[in-house]
Design a protein around this motif. Structure first.
Motif, short mmCIF file in Angstrom:
data_model
loop_
_atom_site.label_atom_id
_atom_site.label_comp_id
_atom_site.label_asym_id
_atom_site.label_seq_id
_atom_site.Cartn_x
_atom_site.Cartn_y
_atom_site.Cartn_z
N TRP A 185 -1.41 5.17 -6.33
CA TRP A 185 -0.57 5.02 -5.14
C TRP A 185 -0.13 6.40 -4.67
O TRP A 185 0.48 7.15 -5.43
N HIS A 222 -4.67 -2.49 -0.76
CA HIS A 222 -3.57 -3.27 -0.14
C HIS A 222 -4.06 -4.11 1.03
O HIS A 222 -3.36 -5.03 1.46
N THR A 251 -4.19 3.06 -2.87
CA THR A 251 -3.37 2.53 -1.78
C THR A 251 -2.37 3.57 -1.31
O THR A 251 -1.88 4.38 -2.11
N THR A 252 -2.10 3.54 -0.02
CA THR A 252 -1.03 4.38 0.53
C THR A 252 0.28 3.59 0.63
O THR A 252 1.31 4.17 0.98
N GLU A 253 0.21 2.29 0.34
CA GLU A 253 1.39 1.43 0.46
C GLU A 253 1.95 1.10 -0.92
O GLU A 253 1.22 1.09 -1.91
N ASN A 254 3.22 0.79 -0.96
CA ASN A 254 3.86 0.44 -2.23
C ASN A 254 3.20 -0.81 -2.82
O ASN A 254 3.24 -1.87 -2.22
N GLN A 310 2.45 -4.99 -1.70
CA GLN A 310 1.14 -5.29 -1.14
C GLN A 310 0.15 -5.90 -2.13
O GLN A 310 -0.88 -6.42 -1.72
N SER A 356 3.78 5.53 6.65
CA SER A 356 3.23 4.27 6.14
C SER A 356 4.32 3.21 6.15
O SER A 356 5.48 3.48 6.48
N GLN A 357 3.94 1.99 5.75
CA GLN A 357 4.94 0.93 5.66
C GLN A 357 6.02 1.29 4.66
O GLN A 357 7.20 1.00 4.86
N ASP A 358 5.61 1.94 3.56
CA ASP A 358 6.58 2.35 2.56
C ASP A 358 7.58 3.33 3.15
O ASP A 358 8.78 3.25 2.90
#
Length: 409
Positions: free
Chosen positions: A57, A117, A142-145, A149, A247-249
């Motif tokens: 991540w 994700h 993944t770039t998201e937590n 996800q 990102s969403q995070d």
């Protein structure tokens, strides 16, 4: 004929510098000393030849794909690479079949899924039995937590490793390697003072972005006396707009930092996070709602006008739109950040809600109950109620009998 097309395609292929500069060993891997360093737990595990499933991540360009490939190389495992954007359950089944063939030859398989994700629950579920029985090992990036996800069943079968954005010292080495490669294989070059720092600042910890800038700037630079002359001005012209990573995070992290800065009475930090959210394309109405929440929760009774300012900022944003809406938002942010703070209101209501949730759910006293219907008097509802405006000094009980000694303020 197909082989001919493949050969021509390979001849005409222009491999990006970022791909050419990928580290070939774990020892060359830079910028993640918290994960890969001498005697680090992960490196110790890999040196024993042990494999395990994991999710990497981290932000774009921090080395997730490179690390996955190097892990496969260090452990002599087959490496199957899929993108969650273009693959599905059928591709997973094909990978499982290949892994079974490799196992019969005594070789383990790593299935690497980029942007895991983006897989649906069904696609993630399809991985579970094959991880469970050891047919293959998963490395997801993944770039998201992953907590948001990735399904819990899959998370319980993997280790999550958080990769940092690459630090400036490592970025400098990566950029210098890129320039050295180009100068050695093509034409020598001169770099104006400040070029390195400028690229580091633009790339913001993203090695791929940095090497793309290096490559484009090199070929766009002036050619004089058979030598490239690279300047900051050339890079500025190529990279006219700096993209803000969001990102969403980071959506949640920035909103949290924004509200905590308001609560902590730091207008400068609050304005910074406001600007970061705006420049990243955040919905200004979302920002205004966070502002309203803070005005009510954190300023509260210390300055009730803060809530009015925040609500008006929301209305102004709806009427004006962006970019003009940034101005009333900034005004309200500064006002709320500088306002005195009191959280008595939220403490009071949350304490009352907690009491009710824990069984202290009692009816109002008889004299306070609704008496505006035909049979109310027959039940004694409203009997003895004193209209407070007519007799403001006369005592009457408002709390239920069981709550007489409770104070919320």
């Amino acid at each position: 004929m197909n082989n001919l097309f493949t050969e021509l395609e390979n001849q005409n292929k222009q491999i990006p510098l970022a791909e050419l500069m990928r580290p070939q060993t774990l020892e060359e891997f830079m910028g993640q000393s918290n994960v890969i360093s001498e005697r680090s737990p992960l490196l110790n595990l890999l040196n024993t030849g042990r494999l395990f499933s994991l999710i990497l991540w981290g932000t774009p360009g921090c080395g997730k794909t490179t690390l996955a490939r190097l892990i496969a190389k260090r452990t002599n495992a087959d490496f199957i690479e899929l993108s969650a954007v273009t693959s599905g359950v059928k591709d997973i089944k094909d990978a499982v079949d290949k892994a079974k063939e490799s196992l019969r030859a005594g070789i383990k398989t790593i299935l690497f899924i980029d942007e895991i994700h983006r897989y649906s629950k069904t696609q993630q579920d399809a991985l579970l039995p094959h991880l469970e029985n050891g047919t293959l090992f998963l490395i997801g990036s993944t770039t998201e937590n992953p907590s948001f996800q990735v399904i819990p069943a899959l998370l319980s079968r993997v280790q999550v490793i958080r990769l940092n954005t690459i630090d400036d010292s490592s970025m400098k080495k990566i950029i210098m390697r890129g320039f050295d490669y180009l100068a050695k294989n093509y034409l020598p070059m001169d770099c104006e003072s400040g070029v390195l720092d400028f690229i580091i600042n633009l790339a913001r910890g993203d090695a791929r972005t940095a090497l793309n800038i290096v490559e484009n700037a090199y070929y766009a630079s002036d050619l004089k006396d058979n030598k490239r002359n690279l300047t900051v001005a050339i890079i500025e012209e190529i990279c006219q707009q700096r993209n803000t990573r969001y990102s969403q995070d980071e959506h949640y992290d920035c909103a949290s930092a924004f509200q905590k800065s308001l609560r902590g009475s730091d207008p400068d930090a609050a304005i910074y996070y406001l600007a970061k959210m705006i420049s990243s394309g955040e919905d200004p109405r979302f920002i205004a709602r966070r502002l309203i929440a803070c005005a009510a929760e954190d300023v509260g009774l210390a300055d009730p006008n803060a809530l009015t300012v925040a609500v008006n900022a929301y209305r102004a944003v709806e009427h004006l739109g962006m970019p003009e809406g940034r101005i009333p938002l900034a005004l309200a942010v500064i006002y709320v950040a500088k306002a005195p703070k009191s959280n008595k209101a939220i403490i009071a209501v949350d304490k009352a809600l907690s009491d009710i949730a824990n069984g202290k759910d009692y009816p109002p006293p008889m004299h306070l109950r609704d008496s505006h219907y035909k049979d109310a008097e027959k039940y004694g509802f409203g009997a003895g109620y004193v209209y407070s405006h007519s007799a403001p000094d006369e005592y009457q009980q408002f709390m239920p009998d069981e709550m007489l000694d409770v104070k919320y303020l």
